[in-house]
Each structure stands twice: as structure tokens, then as C-alpha cells.
Design a protein around this motif. Structure first.
Motif, PDB file in Angstrom:
ATOM      1  N   VAL A 241       0.838  -1.200   0.000  1.00 29.55           N
ATOM      2  CA  VAL A 241       0.000   0.000   0.000  1.00 29.55           C
ATOM      3  C   VAL A 241       0.874   1.251   0.000  1.00 29.55           C
ATOM      4  O   VAL A 241       0.630   2.203  -0.760  1.00 29.55           O
ATOM      5  N   MET A 242       1.917   1.261   0.827  1.00 31.42           N
ATOM      6  CA  MET A 242       2.789   2.441   0.883  1.00 31.42           C
ATOM      7  C   MET A 242       3.467   2.687  -0.460  1.00 31.42           C
ATOM      8  O   MET A 242       3.557   3.828  -0.934  1.00 31.42           O
ATOM      9  N   LEU A 243       3.939   1.613  -1.083  1.00 32.46           N
ATOM     10  CA  LEU A 243       4.604   1.767  -2.377  1.00 32.46           C
ATOM     11  C   LEU A 243       3.614   2.194  -3.452  1.00 32.46           C
ATOM     12  O   LEU A 243       3.995   2.836  -4.440  1.00 32.46           O
ATOM     13  N   ALA A 244       2.338   1.851  -3.268  1.00 34.72           N
ATOM     14  CA  ALA A 244       1.317   2.243  -4.246  1.00 34.72           C
ATOM     15  C   ALA A 244       1.064   3.744  -4.250  1.00 34.72           C
ATOM     16  O   ALA A 244       0.643   4.291  -5.277  1.00 34.72           O
ATOM     17  N   LEU A 245       1.321   4.416  -3.133  1.00 30.86           N
ATOM     18  CA  LEU A 245       0.949   5.827  -3.032  1.00 30.86           C
ATOM     19  C   LEU A 245       1.712   6.719  -4.015  1.00 30.86           C
ATOM     20  O   LEU A 245       1.091   7.511  -4.735  1.00 30.86           O
ATOM     21  N   PRO A 246       3.058   6.641  -4.086  1.00 31.76           N
ATOM     22  CA  PRO A 246       3.730   7.463  -5.114  1.00 31.76           C
ATOM     23  C   PRO A 246       3.400   7.016  -6.536  1.00 31.76           C
ATOM     24  O   PRO A 246       3.381   7.835  -7.453  1.00 31.76           O
ATOM     25  N   VAL A 247       3.114   5.714  -6.724  1.00 33.05           N
ATOM     26  CA  VAL A 247       2.718   5.247  -8.054  1.00 33.05           C
ATOM     27  C   VAL A 247       1.365   5.841  -8.440  1.00 33.05           C
ATOM     28  O   VAL A 247       1.155   6.276  -9.585  1.00 33.05           O
ATOM     29  N   LEU A 248       0.424   5.874  -7.490  1.00 35.68           N
ATOM     30  CA  LEU A 248      -0.864   6.507  -7.749  1.00 35.68           C
ATOM     31  C   LEU A 248      -0.698   7.992  -8.075  1.00 35.68           C
ATOM     32  O   LEU A 248      -1.358   8.517  -8.984  1.00 35.68           O
ATOM     33  N   ALA A 249       0.169   8.669  -7.325  1.00 37.07           N
ATOM     34  CA  ALA A 249       0.397  10.094  -7.589  1.00 37.07           C
ATOM     35  C   ALA A 249       0.952  10.313  -8.995  1.00 37.07           C
ATOM     36  O   ALA A 249       0.594  11.282  -9.671  1.00 37.07           O
ATOM     37  N   LYS A 250       1.804   9.397  -9.432  1.00 39.93           N
ATOM     38  CA  LYS A 250       2.404   9.530 -10.766  1.00 39.93           C
ATOM     39  C   LYS A 250       1.409   9.183 -11.868  1.00 39.93           C
ATOM     40  O   LYS A 250       1.300   9.894 -12.865  1.00 39.93           O
ATOM     41  N   ASN A 251       0.679   8.076 -11.687  1.00 36.76           N
ATOM     42  CA  ASN A 251      -0.177   7.574 -12.766  1.00 36.76           C
ATOM     43  C   ASN A 251      -1.540   8.246 -12.839  1.00 36.76           C
ATOM     44  O   ASN A 251      -2.079   8.456 -13.926  1.00 36.76           O
ATOM     45  N   ARG A 252      -2.134   8.556 -11.693  1.00 39.65           N
ATOM     46  CA  ARG A 252      -3.502   9.075 -11.683  1.00 39.65           C
ATOM     47  C   ARG A 252      -3.594  10.573 -11.434  1.00 39.65           C
ATOM     48  O   ARG A 252      -4.616  11.190 -11.737  1.00 39.65           O
ATOM     49  N   TYR A 253      -2.524  11.154 -10.855  1.00 40.21           N
ATOM     50  CA  TYR A 253      -2.627  12.556 -10.427  1.00 40.21           C
ATOM     51  C   TYR A 253      -1.488  13.407 -10.992  1.00 40.21           C
ATOM     52  O   TYR A 253      -0.914  14.258 -10.310  1.00 40.21           O
ATOM     53  N   ASP A 254      -1.135  13.147 -12.251  1.00 36.60           N
ATOM     54  CA  ASP A 254      -0.251  14.027 -13.036  1.00 36.60           C
ATOM     55  C   ASP A 254       1.140  14.200 -12.435  1.00 36.60           C
ATOM     56  O   ASP A 254       1.724  15.293 -12.505  1.00 36.60           O
ATOM     57  N   SER A 255       1.675  13.139 -11.835  1.00 35.33           N
ATOM     58  CA  SER A 255       3.052  13.165 -11.301  1.00 35.33           C
ATOM     59  C   SER A 255       3.284  14.329 -10.353  1.00 35.33           C
ATOM     60  O   SER A 255       4.345  14.964 -10.350  1.00 35.33           O
ATOM     61  N   ASP A 256       2.307  14.605  -9.525  1.00 33.90           N
ATOM     62  CA  ASP A 256       2.373  15.743  -8.605  1.00 33.90           C
ATOM     63  C   ASP A 256       2.990  15.300  -7.278  1.00 33.90           C
ATOM     64  O   ASP A 256       2.395  14.498  -6.553  1.00 33.90           O
ATOM     65  N   PRO A 257       4.188  15.816  -6.907  1.00 28.25           N
ATOM     66  CA  PRO A 257       4.786  15.422  -5.629  1.00 28.25           C
ATOM     67  C   PRO A 257       3.977  15.883  -4.421  1.00 28.25           C
ATOM     68  O   PRO A 257       4.053  15.282  -3.357  1.00 28.25           O
ATOM     69  N   HIS A 258       3.192  16.956  -4.587  1.00 26.87           N
ATOM     70  CA  HIS A 258       2.334  17.391  -3.487  1.00 26.87           C
ATOM     71  C   HIS A 258       1.305  16.300  -3.149  1.00 26.87           C
ATOM     72  O   HIS A 258       1.031  16.032  -1.973  1.00 26.87           O
ATOM     73  N   VAL A 259       0.745  15.667  -4.186  1.00 29.54           N
ATOM     74  CA  VAL A 259      -0.226  14.603  -3.958  1.00 29.54           C
ATOM     75  C   VAL A 259       0.431  13.432  -3.252  1.00 29.54           C
ATOM     76  O   VAL A 259      -0.122  12.867  -2.296  1.00 29.54           O
ATOM     77  N   ALA A 260       1.633  13.061  -3.697  1.00 27.86           N
ATOM     78  CA  ALA A 260       2.350  11.963  -3.033  1.00 27.86           C
ATOM     79  C   ALA A 260       2.592  12.295  -1.567  1.00 27.86           C
ATOM     80  O   ALA A 260       2.430  11.441  -0.679  1.00 27.86           O
ATOM     81  N   GLY A 261       2.967  13.543  -1.300  1.00 32.71           N
ATOM     82  CA  GLY A 261       3.208  13.945   0.081  1.00 32.71           C
ATOM     83  C   GLY A 261       1.952  13.899   0.926  1.00 32.71           C
ATOM     84  O   GLY A 261       1.969  13.421   2.058  1.00 32.71           O
ATOM     85  N   TRP A 262       0.825  14.368   0.368  1.00 35.30           N
ATOM     86  CA  TRP A 262      -0.413  14.371   1.143  1.00 35.30           C
ATOM     87  C   TRP A 262      -0.936  12.957   1.375  1.00 35.30           C
ATOM     88  O   TRP A 262      -1.516  12.675   2.438  1.00 35.30           O
ATOM     89  N   LEU A 263      -0.729  12.056   0.423  1.00 39.82           N
ATOM     90  CA  LEU A 263      -1.168  10.669   0.631  1.00 39.82           C
ATOM     91  C   LEU A 263      -0.364  10.008   1.745  1.00 39.82           C
ATOM     92  O   LEU A 263      -0.915   9.306   2.603  1.00 39.82           O
ATOM     93  N   LEU A 264       0.954  10.230   1.740  1.00 45.33           N
ATOM     94  CA  LEU A 264       1.769   9.681   2.831  1.00 45.33           C
ATOM     95  C   LEU A 264       1.447  10.377   4.150  1.00 45.33           C
ATOM     96  O   LEU A 264       1.511   9.756   5.218  1.00 45.33           O
ATOM     97  N   ALA A 265       1.112  11.670   4.084  1.00 48.75           N
ATOM     98  CA  ALA A 265       0.706  12.373   5.307  1.00 48.75           C
ATOM     99  C   ALA A 265      -0.600  11.810   5.847  1.00 48.75           C
ATOM    100  O   ALA A 265      -0.794  11.701   7.068  1.00 48.75           O
ATOM    101  N   ALA A 266      -1.525  11.441   4.952  1.00 43.94           N
ATOM    102  CA  ALA A 266      -2.776  10.814   5.393  1.00 43.94           C
ATOM    103  C   ALA A 266      -2.499   9.490   6.082  1.00 43.94           C
ATOM    104  O   ALA A 266      -3.146   9.147   7.079  1.00 43.94           O
ATOM    105  N   TRP A 267      -1.538   8.751   5.569  1.00 44.67           N
ATOM    106  CA  TRP A 267      -1.098   7.512   6.220  1.00 44.67           C
ATOM    107  C   TRP A 267      -0.668   7.810   7.655  1.00 44.67           C
ATOM    108  O   TRP A 267      -1.104   7.153   8.611  1.00 44.67           O
ATOM    109  N   GLY A 268       0.206   8.800   7.809  1.00 48.15           N
ATOM    110  CA  GLY A 268       0.686   9.139   9.140  1.00 48.15           C
ATOM    111  C   GLY A 268      -0.392   9.719  10.032  1.00 48.15           C
ATOM    112  O   GLY A 268      -0.442   9.420  11.228  1.00 48.15           O
TER     113      GLY A 268
END
Length: 404
Positions: A241-268
């Protein structure tokens, strides 16, 4: 076996315990920034989820491989000393990555060597952190469960803050420059732990056969066996699941590092909320029933992850699923620390940690390959199935009568 709590001020309010929590919080903020920055650097420079998974695999692999000798190190030198040395070694290794990159001397093989050395340090560092808790708060079961939950609160709060800040810093300064903050955080952690009261050294050097006996005890005890197997399952599933989060940010949300950060922040953030609840419930619900409730809740929510959905609801789903995990991990660690005879505790905990981390390298390596050949939703559906299977033995254990 539960002991009676001592009268007087709670050890959870003591200065040594607060210093341990502070050290964990500060070092975890840096580490969680690295958790986003390092794989994001590999993913964006190579375009390969498999290489990103390889970096995770190489860093985690030494932890299970070295779990038994790591237990000997902690038993021989003490949790406090091992933790401080681990902080300083980690600071030096993390700083090496951006330093080499700035000199154009960071090929993939060099990065893999550095992260492998970080894993070697973590093999002793992680169990030493847990044993440091009992050094500061004693061995009352409810206190240790609450202490483990508060320890997880510090870690998971860092998971909320670190990735969100890292997403902003990566966009402005670049991924590898964020690693300098992680190096500094380990130095601060070591400073906070310096001067804590030392525990008495072992009267005799620990023997290797004690680690073997610790492993045997873990297998023979029916409660610890179920907890270890269930935790092993989650240890294999949640890295996916954790590894899926940056992949989702890249594939579904236009490679936005902000999205990757917020998804990992939601995890935390979800984990932080869960740890606070576990700390409050620890004196009201037995560890077995907490673990059963946590396993069942996480399994149910993980079925929502495969859906294609807006980033807001995805972040909420990630947070909710992670909210239940501390109800599994905190009771499991508590029982591993307190249920065995006292002379085996320094050896059962590293074996248990090795069992949990045994699945992580395989999960990271396999997940990277899966994400290259399968849809993310398909992989996450398989995770939900696995989590449901892990919850079943925990539910059975939670419904059985408590036995000493």
C-alpha cells in the motif's frame, strides 16, 4: 502476564520517557521526509517502479537477516547505547547520499550500498528503541501497551508532518536536498538520549542459544504465534500500500509530488489518531481484543482502496485504514515484550521484529514488479483479500478467554 502498576506518578509522565518520545518524534520526521524523497528521486530519474521497489528491498532486507545477532548486540550493550550509536551512524549514512550526488558520484549501485548499510543499522536500532521503553516505564502490561501506543503516536504524527513538508520542499529544492534534514534529525535524537539513566549490564555476555530459545518460545506460545503470524501478514501487505501511493500520484494525479506527500501524510495522520485511541483504550480493553478489533477494521477499509476516486477521498481512505493498525501493532509488541520470561525478552523482541520485517523486502521487491505489469487497483484488491485473511485468527484470539 500482567503486573501491578506502582503507586505514585505515572512513568508515562516522567522526563526520561518524554525524552525518548521526543527523540523518536524528531528522528521520525526526518525519516518520513526521506521515505518520500528517496523513492521519488529514484522514480522520477529512472521512471521505473521496479528500481524504486529495489531501493526499499535492499534497505529492509538486512533487518530480518540480522535480527538474531541484533538481539545479542542489544542484550550485550544495552538499548540506550545501541540507539544513540544507531542515530549517529544513520545521520552519517543519510548525509552521504546528497553529498555524493552533488559530486556526480551516486550511481545506483552506490545508493544501494548506502541503503543496505542503513538497514544493517536498523536491525539493532529498531528493537533497541522498543526495549528502551521498558527501561524507562517498567513492565506493567497496561502501561507498556499505552507507552507503545504513545511511541507509535510520535512516529505516526511524524508520518503526518514529514511527507507533507517533504512534498513542498521537493517541489522547491529537489528530492535529495531534503535528506539533509533527516541527517540533522538523527543527531538531535542522539543528543536527547544522551544522559538518560543507564540500566545495569547483563551479568554474563548473552549467548547465541538464547536467541534460538527465544525463537522457540515464540513458536510454542499459542498467543504469540498467532500475533506473529498475523503481524507477518500485515508486514507483507502494508508495504505494498505504501509503495502504491507514489505510483498513484504519478499515474492518476499528473506526477504531482504534493499529492504523493499528502497521501503519505494521510497515512501518518490516520496512524497518529489510531495510536492516541489505543493509548486511551489500553487500560480498558485487553491487548488481544484490541488486536482483533484493529485487524478487522483495517481489513474492511482496505476494500475501498482499489476504487478510482478523487484524491481527497483516497487520502481519507488511506487515513482510516491506517487508523486501525496501531490496535494490532501496539498490543503485539507489548505481548512480545512482557509475555516471555524476563531472560528471554531481549531475544524474543528481535526475533519478532525479524519475522515482521521478513515480509517487507519481498513485498517491496514484488510490488515494484507488479505495478509495472498490473493495474494498481488489481494489486490493491489482492491486498484487501490478504488483510481479511489476517484478521480471522486475530478475531478468534480476541473472542477466546484471556489466559495468563
Amino acid at each position: 502476564m500482567t503486573t501491578t502498576a506502582q503507586q505514585g506518578p505515572s512513568p508515562l509522565r516522567s522526563l526520561p520517557f518524554h525524552r525518548v518520545l521526543g527523540a523518536e518524534f524528531i528522528s521520525s520526521i526526518g525519516s518520513q521526509m526521506t521515505t518520500l524523497a528517496l523513492p521519488w528521486f529514484v522514480l522520477m530519474t529512472s521512471g521505473s517502479p521496479a528500481r524504486m521497489g529495489l531501493v526499499f528491498l535492499v534497505q529492509i532486507l538486512p533487518v530480518p537477516l540480522l535480527s538474531m545477532p541484533a538481539g545479542l548486540v542489544v542484550a550485550r550493550f544495552g538499548a540506550r547505547r545501541v540507539t544513540i550509536i544507531g542515530d549517529l551512524c544513520s545521520a552519517a549514512l543519510i548525509a552521504t547520499v546528497p553529498a555524493l550526488y552533488s559530486m556526480d558520484m551516486l550511481p545506483l549501485w552506490a545508493l544501494l550500498i548506502i541503503v543496505a548499510l542503513l538497514g544493517c543499522v536498523a536491525s539493532s536500532y529498531l528493537p533497541a528503541q522498543r526495549m528502551l521503553l521498558t527501561d524507562t516505564i517498567g513492565s506493567d502490561e497496561s502501561l507498556v501497551t499505552a507507552g507503545n501506543a504513545l511511541f507509535e503516536t510520535a512516529t505516526s504524527t511524524a508520518r503526518l508532518i514529514g511527507p507533507a513538508v517533504a512534498g513542498l520542499l521537493i517541489a522547491r529544492f529537489g528530492a535529495l536536498n531534503v535528506l539533509w534534514a533527516d541527517a540533522v534529525s538523527f543527531v538531535v535524537s542522539a543528543a536527547l538520549l544522551t544522559g538518560l539513566p543507564r540500566t545495569a549490564p547483563a551479568p554474563h555476555p548473552p549467548a547465541a542459544h538464547n536467541m534460538t530459545e527465544g525463537a522457540r518460545y515464540l513458536v510454542r506460545d499459542p498467543v504469540l504465534r498467532v500475533m506473529a503470524l498475523a503481524t507477518l501478514g500485515y508486514g507483507a501487505l502494508m508495504p505494498v500500500v505504501m509503495l502504491a501511493l507514489p505510483v498513484l500520484a504519478k499515474n492518476r494525479y499528473d506526477s504531482d509530488p504534493h499529492v504523493a506527500g499528502w497521501l503519505l501524510a494521510a497515512w501518518g495522520g490516520g496512524t497518529a489518531l489510531g495510536t492516541i485511541l489505543v493509548a486511551w483504550l489500553a487500560r480498558r480493553i485487553s491487548p488481544r481484543r484490541l488486536a482483533a478489533a484493529g485487524g478487522a477494521g483495517a481489513a474492511v477499509v482496505l476494500w475501498l482502496l482499489p476504487w478510482d476516486q478523487p484524491v481527497t477521498t483516497l487520502a481519507l481512505t488511506v487515513a482510516t485504514s491506517c487508523m486501525f493498525l496501531p490496535a494490532v501493532t501496539a498490543p503485539a509488541v507489548t505481548m512480545m515484550m512482557l509475555r516471555p520470561p524476563e531472560h528471554l525478552r531481549p531475544h524474543v523482541v528481535p526475533v519478532f521484529g525479524g519475522v515482521v520485517f521478513l515480509a517487507s523486502p519481498l513485498a517491496y521487491g514484488t510490488a515494484g514488479l507488479l505495478f509495472e505489469h498490473l493495474a494498481v487497483g488489481t494489486v490493491l484488491t489482492a491486498v484487501a483479500v490478504g488483510a481479511s485473511l489476517c484478521a480471522l485468527p486475530l478475531l478468534k484470539l480476541g473472542l477466546s478467554p484471556d489466559r495468563s
